[in-house]
Scaffold this active site. Structure first.
Site, short mmCIF file in Angstrom:
data_model
loop_
_atom_site.label_atom_id
_atom_site.label_comp_id
_atom_site.label_asym_id
_atom_site.label_seq_id
_atom_site.Cartn_x
_atom_site.Cartn_y
_atom_site.Cartn_z
N ASN A 278 0.56 -1.13 -0.34
CA ASN A 278 0.26 0.07 0.44
C ASN A 278 1.05 1.14 0.19
O ASN A 278 1.56 1.49 0.87
CB ASN A 278 -0.83 0.46 1.00
N ASP A 305 10.91 1.31 1.89
CA ASP A 305 9.65 0.97 2.20
C ASP A 305 9.44 -0.38 3.41
O ASP A 305 8.54 -1.44 2.43
CB ASP A 305 8.49 1.24 1.83
N GLY A 324 2.96 -4.94 1.91
CA GLY A 324 3.98 -4.93 2.21
C GLY A 324 5.31 -5.42 2.14
O GLY A 324 4.35 -6.46 1.69
O1 DOR Z 1 2.78 -1.69 2.55
C1 DOR Z 1 2.66 -1.01 3.37
N1 DOR Z 1 3.49 -1.54 4.36
N2 DOR Z 1 2.35 0.15 3.15
C2 DOR Z 1 2.49 1.22 4.66
O2 DOR Z 1 2.10 2.00 4.73
C3 DOR Z 1 2.61 0.52 5.38
C4 DOR Z 1 3.50 -0.78 5.82
C5 DOR Z 1 4.30 -1.55 6.64
O3 DOR Z 1 3.81 -0.90 7.45
O4 DOR Z 1 3.82 -2.95 6.68
ZN ZN Z 2 3.35 3.98 4.08
#
Ligand code: DOR
Ligand code: ZN
Length: 429
Positions: A278, A305, A324
């Site tokens: 996301n 990320d 994520g």
């Molecule tokens: O895909 C995501 N995972 N987007 C985010 O904003 C948070 C992250 C997570 O902390 O797993």
């Molecule tokens: Zn994020």
């Protein structure tokens, strides 16, 4: 302790330096860079054919400690970082509990001092518990060593609260990092909205959910006269809004992550939960826009990320899987692909992954100028490797690059003049 790196191609983005030569390191600092430095040294690495550049400064990393040590710890995450050539990370505060007060900040600092293999910088939450209702005590954070605030994982819906956050952070010269998502628009979405969500029979995450919030947060920051950094940009409209704001002189910077320019939404139609994140993977048009924005400097930073999740949370039905993907160990290679495509040269690349994030965070990293900390990587840029589950040092294996062949291997990672990772010696350091 004197350490000499001989005959590498040296990339120093802080002064547009791209030349062959030697690097002399003394007492943890870059002492000299030049041709034919022929001094006695305690350690000499012959590095011809290798690229020497500042270690990556990854400003978007979820280390999961405290609270989710089953996914990652400061120890395992920073070990994975060292393998990926990352020498500094900004740790995100969406831990359990969230990093949102002096106590939790002190605690993560202590854990990092004891167990981190690389430099860990700390981001604290904008709102208490990241619940979006009450501001944290931002004015106290600077003295605690916090360099940025963010509710990453979610966006602060209340615009007046966000305006207050920008004002408070601006006064303290703390960076505000925005996860841009209007949850009313993205509600329960799983993948990019459009043909992909329809085909998969899943709810879609529309592009408006991201770019409407990018626009709002830039406007609020400008109103407060503070800086803003937009996290994980995934679509063309966000880029256009950022470019326009920059042209107007608004103090905005932005980042994207390798998965957004390495894959498009078609990758996810096989229901591979390691391609679920996301914001989601978007269209090929977005992929190309992101590559162009990186080449043109509209997007300032590539950050991983790195979002580790356990198998229990990923090896489930697609709509139940966590959002994520991991990224620390693949980000450099994914970026090298942009050099291979001729979109970036090495100096630009090094700016995106080291120099720019360091300057945005106001930390003294990302440079090889004499006097700077000797956080250096030696890279074999031509060596190919196959990404496999078994390769990863990270506790979690949810990488979207599994199965890909990538180019570029980190041979050495040096932190403060000490070798902390050497390829082929995995687990022995
Ligand atoms: O895909 C995501 N995972 N987007 C985010 O904003 C948070 C992250 C997570 O902390 O797993
Ligand atoms: Zn994020």
């Amino acid at each position: 302790m004197r350490f000499l790196i001989k005959n590498s191609r040296i990339i120093d983005p802080s002064r547009n330096f791209d030349e062959p030569g030697d690097i002399l390191i003394e007492d943890g600092k870059v002492k000299d860079i030049g041709k034919n430095i022929n001094l006695e040294a305690d350690k000499i690495i012959e590095a011809s054919g290798k690229i020497a550049m500042p270690g990556l400064v990854d400003m978007h990393v979820h280390l999961r400690e405290p609270g989710r040590e089953d996914k990652e710890t400061v120890e395992s995450g920073t070990r994975a970082a060292a393998k990926g050539g990352v020498t500094s990370v900004l740790a995100m505060p969406n831990t359990e509990p969230a990093i949102d007060c002096a106590d939790s900040i002190e605690r993560i600092k202590r854990i990092s001092e004891e167990r981190a293999k690389i430099n860990v910088f700390i981001a604290a939450a904008i709102t208490k518990g990241r619940a979006g209702r009450e501001l944290t005590d931002i004015k106290k954070f600077k003295n605690l060593g916090v360099v940025a605030v963010t509710d990453d994982g979610s966006s602060v819906d209340d615009a007046s609260l966000m305006l207050q956050a920008f004002s408070a952070a601006g006064k303290e010269r703390i960076l505000v990092i925005c996860h841009c998502e209007d949850r009313k628009l993205s509600a329960a979405g799983q993948v990019n909205k459009g043909l992909t969500s329809t085909r998969m029979g899943l709810r879609g995450i529309c592009r408006e959910s991201e770019y409407s919030r990018v626009k709002r947060d830039i406007e609020l920051s400008a109103k407060a006269g503070s800086r803003v950094h937009i996290a994980h940009v995934s679509c063309r409209e966000s880029i256009e809004i950022i470019a326009k704001a920059k042209k107007k002189g608004i103090n905005v910077t932005a980042e994207t992550a390798p998965h957004y320019f390495s894959f498009n939404e078609n990758e996810v139609t096989g229901f591979d939960t390691n391609k679920k994140m996301n914001p989601p993977l978007r269209s090929q048009d977005d992929v190309l826009s992101l590559k162009q924005a990186l080449a043109e400097g509209v997007i300032d930073v590539v950050a991983s990320d790195h979002a580790p999740h356990t198998e229990n949370e990923k090896d489930v039905e697609f709509d139940k899987a966590a959002f994520g993907v991991t990224g620390l160990e693949t980000e450099l290679s994914a970026c090298i692909e942009l050099v291979e495509e001729g979109r970036l040269d090495w100096l630009k690349l090094s700016r995106l992954i080291a120099y720019n994030p360091a300057s945005i965070l106001g930390i003294n990293k990302g440079s090889l100028r004499p006097g700077s900390d000797a956080d250096i990587i030696l890279v074999d840029a031509d060596k190919k490797w196959q990404v496999a589950r078994g390769n990863f040092v990270s506790k979690s294996k949810n990488s979207c690059f599994i199965g890909s062949t990538l180019k570029g291997v980190v041979e050495y990672t040096i932190l403060d003049g000490r070798i902390i990772y050497e390829a082929g010696l995995q687990g022995k350091k």
